[in-house]
Design an enzyme around this catalytic site. Sequence first.
Site, PDB file in Angstrom:
ATOM      1  CB  SER A   1       0.806   3.906   4.836  1.00  0.00           C
ATOM      2  OG  SER A   1      -0.239   2.766   4.878  1.00  0.00           O
ATOM      3  CB  CYS A   2       2.476  -0.718   4.915  1.00  0.00           C
ATOM      4  SG  CYS A   2       2.857  -2.327   5.280  1.00  0.00           S
ATOM      5  N   GLY A   3       5.115  -0.933   2.764  1.00  0.00           N
ATOM      6  CA  GLY A   3       5.842  -1.514   1.364  1.00  0.00           C
ATOM      7  C   GLY A   3       5.634  -3.102   2.051  1.00  0.00           C
TER       8      GLY A   3
ATOM      9  CB  THR B   1      -0.947   0.005   1.202  1.00  0.00           C
ATOM     10  OG1 THR B   1      -0.168   0.321   2.310  1.00  0.00           O
ATOM     11  CG2 THR B   1      -1.767  -1.296   1.427  1.00  0.00           C
TER      12      THR B   1
ATOM     13  CB  CYS C   1       1.922  -5.065   5.356  1.00  0.00           C
ATOM     14  SG  CYS C   1       1.352  -4.099   4.088  1.00  0.00           S
TER      15      CYS C   1
END
Length: 285
Positions: free
Chosen positions: A125-127, A123, A129
């Site tokens: 915001s999170c690479g 996402t 996860c």
Amino acid sequence: MGRASVRRTVLRIDLESGATNGRPAVRRPDNLAAEEPLEIRVGAAGPGRRAPLAVTMRTPGDDLDLAIGFLLTEGIIRSTDDVRTAQLCAGTDTPNTYNVVDVVLADDVPAPATDPSRNFYTTSSCGVCGKASIDAVRTRSQYDVATDPVTVPARTLADLPDRLRAAQRGFDRTGGLHAAGLFSADGELVVLREDVGRHNAVDKVIGWAVRERRLPLAGHLLLVSGRASFELTQKAWMAGIPLLAAVSAPSTLAAELATEAGMTLVGFLRGATMNVYAGDTRIKV
């Protein structure tokens, strides 16, 4: 291709100044940072569709750099010679936004596993996860950054956030994009990329360097506009960057990985102050 920003009418409320003509609320156009999915397909040459490896939510633009940088920082490729072709392809959207990058690997490069349980979904915001196991998180670099002799004056570092901000054209329009800037040791901006995702901006910078055959990025430093996470530290290490700086805080794993790799990690780089969390011998005061 998708746009980096999109105009949208918003209701602007200003309780302090009364807005325009004495009205506390007015409708006006505003620019939003675009966020669209990009599917990265990877495989060997030949007929048929290559298997999807990852989907990342990103700001359209520099998509080939993003895909190549992602493959490099995940250890799937080691240099531009490992890629035969990389091209934007038509997706299923109407009208088509070309939110697919198709990468054909060189003959001697094994295709990555595409077991759905281990595929990537990232996402803005999170690479990491979407990775399926702890073992899949850590990737070791082919470059020994610990032996990089580069040093950087603290004053040069202190000036870099302003230089980064001055080059952020997308942020000027939207206020919603992260930036990653690659600098020389004397503070010269080499390349800057923006994206809604911090990790995407870094991959775009590294992908550019891969395609320009500039790896390893010895003697350079990477500045990011947000915090310094484990993932960003790992990406910098994979590209052979000896110094990572961030305007915000690092995480514990970022500091531990920087120490393990022999990197320099700087956080809270704001004005005349900064904290050096690892590799302080490279900073000249």
